[in-house]
Design a protein around this motif. Structure first.
Motif, short mmCIF file in Angstrom:
data_model
loop_
_atom_site.label_atom_id
_atom_site.label_comp_id
_atom_site.label_asym_id
_atom_site.label_seq_id
_atom_site.Cartn_x
_atom_site.Cartn_y
_atom_site.Cartn_z
N SER A 30 0.85 -1.19 0.00
CA SER A 30 0.00 0.00 0.00
C SER A 30 0.88 1.24 0.00
CB SER A 30 -0.92 0.00 1.22
OG SER A 30 -0.17 0.15 2.42
N GLY A 31 0.24 2.41 0.07
CA GLY A 31 0.97 3.68 0.02
C GLY A 31 1.45 4.19 1.36
N GLY A 32 1.43 3.37 2.39
CA GLY A 32 1.91 3.82 3.69
C GLY A 32 1.91 2.69 4.70
N PRO A 91 -6.48 11.35 2.71
CA PRO A 91 -7.52 10.40 2.29
C PRO A 91 -7.04 9.37 1.27
CG PRO A 91 -8.41 12.63 2.36
CD PRO A 91 -6.93 12.76 2.59
N GLU A 92 -6.20 9.79 0.32
CA GLU A 92 -5.73 8.85 -0.70
C GLU A 92 -4.85 7.76 -0.08
OE1 GLU A 92 -6.80 12.65 -2.69
OE2 GLU A 92 -5.65 12.12 -0.90
N ILE A 93 -4.04 8.14 0.92
CA ILE A 93 -3.21 7.16 1.60
C ILE A 93 -4.07 6.21 2.41
CG2 ILE A 93 -1.43 6.85 3.38
CD1 ILE A 93 -0.24 9.53 2.44
N ASP A 94 -5.08 6.74 3.10
CA ASP A 94 -6.01 5.91 3.86
C ASP A 94 -6.66 4.86 2.96
OD1 ASP A 94 -5.38 7.61 5.92
OD2 ASP A 94 -7.39 8.47 6.12
N GLN A 95 -7.10 5.29 1.78
CA GLN A 95 -7.76 4.36 0.86
C GLN A 95 -6.81 3.28 0.38
OE1 GLN A 95 -11.21 4.58 0.02
NE2 GLN A 95 -10.64 2.47 -0.47
N SER A 96 -5.56 3.66 0.10
CA SER A 96 -4.56 2.69 -0.34
C SER A 96 -4.31 1.64 0.74
CB SER A 96 -3.25 3.42 -0.69
OG SER A 96 -2.25 2.50 -1.05
N ILE A 97 -4.19 2.07 1.98
CA ILE A 97 -3.96 1.14 3.09
C ILE A 97 -5.14 0.20 3.26
CG2 ILE A 97 -3.69 1.00 5.60
CD1 ILE A 97 -2.10 3.66 5.41
N ARG A 98 -6.35 0.75 3.20
CA ARG A 98 -7.54 -0.09 3.38
C ARG A 98 -7.73 -1.06 2.22
NH1 ARG A 98 -9.96 5.07 5.39
NH2 ARG A 98 -10.05 4.90 7.67
N ASN A 99 -7.40 -0.61 1.00
CA ASN A 99 -7.49 -1.50 -0.15
C ASN A 99 -6.56 -2.70 -0.01
OD1 ASN A 99 -9.41 0.10 -1.38
ND2 ASN A 99 -8.01 1.00 -2.88
N ALA A 100 -5.34 -2.44 0.44
CA ALA A 100 -4.38 -3.53 0.62
C ALA A 100 -4.86 -4.49 1.70
CB ALA A 100 -3.01 -2.97 0.97
N GLU A 101 -5.36 -3.97 2.79
CA GLU A 101 -5.85 -4.83 3.87
C GLU A 101 -7.01 -5.71 3.39
OE1 GLU A 101 -4.79 -1.89 7.66
OE2 GLU A 101 -6.82 -1.95 6.85
N GLU A 102 -7.91 -5.13 2.60
CA GLU A 102 -9.04 -5.89 2.08
C GLU A 102 -8.58 -6.94 1.08
OE1 GLU A 102 -13.14 -7.00 1.40
OE2 GLU A 102 -11.89 -6.28 3.06
N ALA A 103 -7.62 -6.58 0.23
CA ALA A 103 -7.10 -7.54 -0.75
C ALA A 103 -6.43 -8.72 -0.04
CB ALA A 103 -6.11 -6.85 -1.69
N VAL A 104 -5.70 -8.45 1.02
CA VAL A 104 -5.07 -9.52 1.79
C VAL A 104 -6.15 -10.43 2.39
CG1 VAL A 104 -3.74 -10.04 3.89
CG2 VAL A 104 -2.92 -8.29 2.29
N ARG A 105 -7.18 -9.83 2.96
CA ARG A 105 -8.26 -10.61 3.57
C ARG A 105 -8.91 -11.54 2.54
NH1 ARG A 105 -13.68 -10.87 4.31
NH2 ARG A 105 -14.07 -9.21 2.80
N MET A 135 2.21 -6.05 3.25
CA MET A 135 3.58 -5.54 3.35
C MET A 135 3.62 -4.02 3.50
SD MET A 135 5.28 -8.25 3.47
CE MET A 135 6.84 -7.39 3.64
N GLN A 136 2.44 -3.38 3.53
CA GLN A 136 2.36 -1.94 3.68
C GLN A 136 3.21 -1.23 2.61
OE1 GLN A 136 2.21 -0.86 8.04
NE2 GLN A 136 2.57 -3.07 8.31
N ILE A 137 4.09 -0.31 2.98
CA ILE A 137 4.92 0.38 1.99
C ILE A 137 6.35 -0.16 1.96
CG2 ILE A 137 5.81 2.23 3.49
CD1 ILE A 137 5.15 4.21 1.16
#
Length: 245
Positions: free
Chosen positions: A130-132, A141-155, A167-169
């Motif tokens: 993700s982006g952070g 907001p864009e960083i928040d969305q990137s982090i949440r997208n990665a977490e959801e994709a992992v799930r 793996m975050q950033i």
């Protein structure tokens, strides 16, 4: 795996493609024909007249448009086989700037990358970036969305039985622990690829198109030659990575 190959490979482009084809033949990577028409290359691959295709130095828009039209897919998903200098080999996606922006596409990259490694006898670790860092939530907001997208994709990837890790950033950690690395989006994936290869002198063998059932290796026009890409195509044919029609 590529040496002593009987693979019949097509590569598209001009002088660099011709020179690479000659070198690859001398190295025993199969029979390599040079094409000057991206659509003809894709058609011959689709029809089984060649076993694998390499983009070479033909323009990306021409090559990928031909693949989309011939194979009937709205978007190609590409991941680059990379090896940083003194590092380990991994598959890095997305390689195209318009790929991997949504959660479903991230999960699709994870599944397709895992399939490729499993067919080579490896149960892969999938690193989704993700982006952070998680602790960066709230900064933008864009960083928040990137982090949440990665977490959801992992799930979702884990629900599909994949060994997926957030793996975050931390690309430096992903490069040492993951077999498949999924960048936050297509732009950052392309930047990671270019930084590792053109500035960091890492090996970039080429980017297999993951969502077609034939071996097609995408390449960068900026590379000096495509011998490694031909070798990768030959090796994938030899391992029967993709089902042949």
């Amino acid at each position: 795996m590529a040496q002593n190959s009987k693979a019949h490979i097509g590569i598209c482009g001009g002088y660099k493609a011709e020179s690479s084809a000659s070198k690859a033949c001398d190295l025993g990577y199969g029979t390599v024909d040079v094409y000057h028409d991206a659509t003809k290359l894709a058609l011959d691959l689709h029809d089984g007249k060649i076993d694998a295709a390499v983009r070479g130095d033909t323009p990306s828009n021409d090559a990928m448009s031909a693949v989309r039209d011939v194979f009937g897919t709205s978007k190609v998903l590409r991941a680059a086989m990379m090896q940083p200098k003194d590092g380990r080999l991994f598959l890095l996606g997305p390689a195209g700037i318009d790929e991997g922006w949504t959660v479903p596409e991230k999960v699709q990259f994870a599944k397709l990358g895992a399939d490729l490694f499993r067919k080579m006898g490896i149960e892969p670790v999938i690193g989704i970036m993700s982006g952070g860092r998680s602790s960066d939530l709230g900064r933008m907001p864009e960083i928040d969305q990137s982090i949440r997208n990665a977490e959801e994709a992992v799930r979702l990837a884990k629900l599909d039985g994949l060994n997926a890790v957030d793996m975050q950033i931390l690309i430096e950690d992903a490069a040492t622990t993951c077999d498949v690395i999924i960048a936050p989006d297509g732009i950052s994936g392309n930047l990671i690829f270019r930084t590792l290869h053109f500035l960091g002198h890492g090996i970039a063998m080429g980017a297999p198109i993951l969502n077609i059932d034939k071996v097609y290796i995408d390449t960068s026009r900026a590379k000096s030659d495509y011998v490694d890409a031909i070798a990768l195509a030959s090796a994938l044919v030899g391992k029967n990575i993709y089902n042949k029609q």
